[in-house]
Motif scaffolding. Structure first.
Motif, mmCIF file in Angstrom:
data_model
loop_
_atom_site.group_PDB
_atom_site.id
_atom_site.type_symbol
_atom_site.label_atom_id
_atom_site.label_comp_id
_atom_site.label_asym_id
_atom_site.label_seq_id
_atom_site.Cartn_x
_atom_site.Cartn_y
_atom_site.Cartn_z
ATOM 1 N N THR A 47 1.169 -1.217 -0.291
ATOM 2 C CA THR A 47 -0.152 -0.023 -0.155
ATOM 3 C C THR A 47 0.874 1.592 -0.369
ATOM 4 N N ASN A 48 0.165 2.400 -1.267
ATOM 5 C CA ASN A 48 1.086 2.515 -1.077
ATOM 6 C C ASN A 48 2.993 3.000 -1.427
ATOM 7 N N ASP A 72 2.676 7.590 4.292
ATOM 8 C CA ASP A 72 1.478 6.352 4.892
ATOM 9 C C ASP A 72 2.176 4.967 5.084
ATOM 10 N N ARG A 73 1.768 3.673 6.303
ATOM 11 C CA ARG A 73 2.566 2.715 5.544
ATOM 12 C C ARG A 73 3.850 2.201 5.392
ATOM 13 N N CYS A 276 -5.174 3.501 3.068
ATOM 14 C CA CYS A 276 -4.079 4.159 4.455
ATOM 15 C C CYS A 276 -4.878 4.288 5.943
ATOM 16 N N GLU A 398 -1.985 1.835 13.786
ATOM 17 C CA GLU A 398 -1.046 0.761 12.469
ATOM 18 C C GLU A 398 -0.589 -0.401 13.586
#
Lengths: 399, 66
Positions: A47-48, A72-73, A276, A398
């Protein structure tokens, strides 16, 4: 032997049932050929991967500790050197991409035995059951990414079942200050297992520096094995922290099943933002880390006790109940401000900042906030009945 | 190396002589936040681990300036 078909230039039709799988030469139809023209959607497990989303901030300096700092991530594990970490724009990304993540060393450091400098992404186990780890037909994995570094040499990528079993591979940055695409394939783990739950069960780690605790053994790049700390990182791993001239950029990270790296799967930025939001949400900054000043997310009212009652729904259901920070909403402030001890209020309370005495507790579910324990206010005491309360929120679920 | 550096973890009064049973008031690397008491939350799981290891104590609420 040449085949001539009635002197014509091609075949008009092929009779039904005459072309079977067995009659197609094995290398005639390959994944790369298909991928050139066919959209194989949702194959990137990352992701991202092209570093478009950075709700927390578009750049931070003076970084010396581990956290999700910018994109993010992407977890920044840091216990060596001081860093400026920024999301870069198109000028500092390969033509295909609009962003990259940059590490710029601002204070250098020599390696100690336990030094770690890592960029990592983690996955929930329930999202990786299709890898079939622990079964004889466990899926192999292929990682592809673009890197740019001022420092050539050997780097390590580690695939880790979150502390249980791991395998690593090395790659070489051949030319300084040049974008290079790297591809790494590892076999599936027929002996491991990935629990089917929402906790961290797998991670990919890009090592940028590692101390002897991690490099002094026999580099494990041959087969999945139980974690032996000394075998995790290549003995020639670059120390990106050894000079303030060092700079590293990365983007276009794609992890997919199989042994072939397909073209990067670009998806709309809005879709990536939505993905996200399962892990982090900021009401005070947008997907580019730009302040949304003077915006309240949670609004409630005093109950005459410590509780501020009021509900707000997150834009996506989060992985679990998140850790939250309320941010001051003030008509008189030009931007949102974080509450800090007795000197910093966190809420707008009957036209005053609510300066908490005993702290606060955000009552958060994975879908939203149902209230905030505001404690005592140093000047107003408890939030009185029907007094107005409001604040911005950052929420982290997270891994 | 722990990924999370707690400056302190404190209980929160509930205003009725007890403590909030939903969350702790926590400082991580100088940033104050609210951590829900739910398994699976990364910060809460780390609090439980460090308390079990004897490296972290949950503090009674005190004035932040004290």
């Amino acid at each position: 032997m040449a085949v001539v078909i009635n002197g014509t230039t091609g075949i008009d039709t092929i009779q039904d049932g005459t072309v079977s799988t067995a009659k197609i030469v094995a290398d005639a139809v390959t994944t790369p050929k298909i991928a050139e023209t066919v959209n194989l959607g949702r194959r990137n497990l990352v992701t991202n991967g092209e570093m478009q989303i950075c709700q927390r901030d578009s750049g931070v300096s003076g970084v010396t500790s581990t956290a999700y700092h910018v994109c993010d991530r992407w977890l920044n594990v840091i216990n060596i050197g001081t860093w400026s970490i920024t999301r870069q724009g198109p000028a500092n990304a390969p033509n295909e991409f609009s962003n990259s993540l940059q590490y710029d060393c601002t204070t250098s450091a020599s390696l100690s035995a336990g030094s770690e400098l890592i960029l990592a992404q983690r996955w929930e186990g329930q999202d990786l059951q299709h890898l079939k780890f622990g079964h004889s037909d466990a899926q192999s994995l292929t990682l592809s990414f673009w890197v740019y570094s001022s420092k050539t040499g050997t780097y390590t990528v580690e695939f880790d079942q979150y502390g249980d079993r791991q395998i690593s591979q090395s790659y070489t940055i051949d030319s300084a200050n040049t974008w290079e695409k790297k591809t790494i394939t590892v076999s599936g783990d027929v002996s491991g297992s990935i629990d089917n739950d929402n906790t961290a069960e797998f991670q990919v780690l890009f090592w940028l520096a590692a101390g002897s605790n991690l490099t002094s053994g026999t580099f494990n790049n041959s087969a999945w094995a139980s974690v032996t700390t000394a075998n995790r990182v290549h003995p020639s791993q670059v120390n990106l922290a050894d000079s303030t001239n060092n700079l590293f950029r990365i983007t276009g990270i794609q992890l997919e099943t199989g042994d072939t790296a397909t073209p990067y799967e670009h998806i709309p930025k809005g879709d990536t933002y939505q993905r996200c939001l399962r892990y982090f949400f900021s009401s005070i900054r947008d997907e580019n880390g730009v302040d949304r000043a003077r915006r309240a997310f949670w609004m409630g009212h005093g109950t005459g006790n410590y509780l501020g009652a009021g509900m707000a729904t997150f834009p996506a259901v989060m992985r679990t109940s998140p850790t939250c920070v309320p941010w001051r909403y003030s008509l008189n402030a030009s931007s949102n401000q974080q509450g800090s001890g007795a000197s910093g209020g966190i809420m707008y309370y009957n036209n005053q900042d609510f300066t908490h005495t005993y702290g606060y507790g955000v009552k958060a579910e994975n879908w939203g906030i149902v209230g905030i324990n505001c404690g005592e206010n140093t000047t107003n005491g408890r939030a009185s009945d029907n007094s107005h309360l409001m604040c911005g929120i950052t929420a982290s679920a997270e891994l | 190396m722990s990924e999370i550096n707690f400056d302190w973890v404190r209980k929160i009064p509930d205003g009725e002589g007890g403590y909030d049973t939903d969350c702790y008031f926590v400082s991580i690397d100088g940033v104050e936040c609210s951590v829900p008491m739910i398994e699976g939350n990364k910060e809460y799981d780390e609090i439980v681990k460090q308390v079990a290891d004897g490296t972290l104590t949950i503090e009674e609420p005190t004035l932040p300036s004290e």
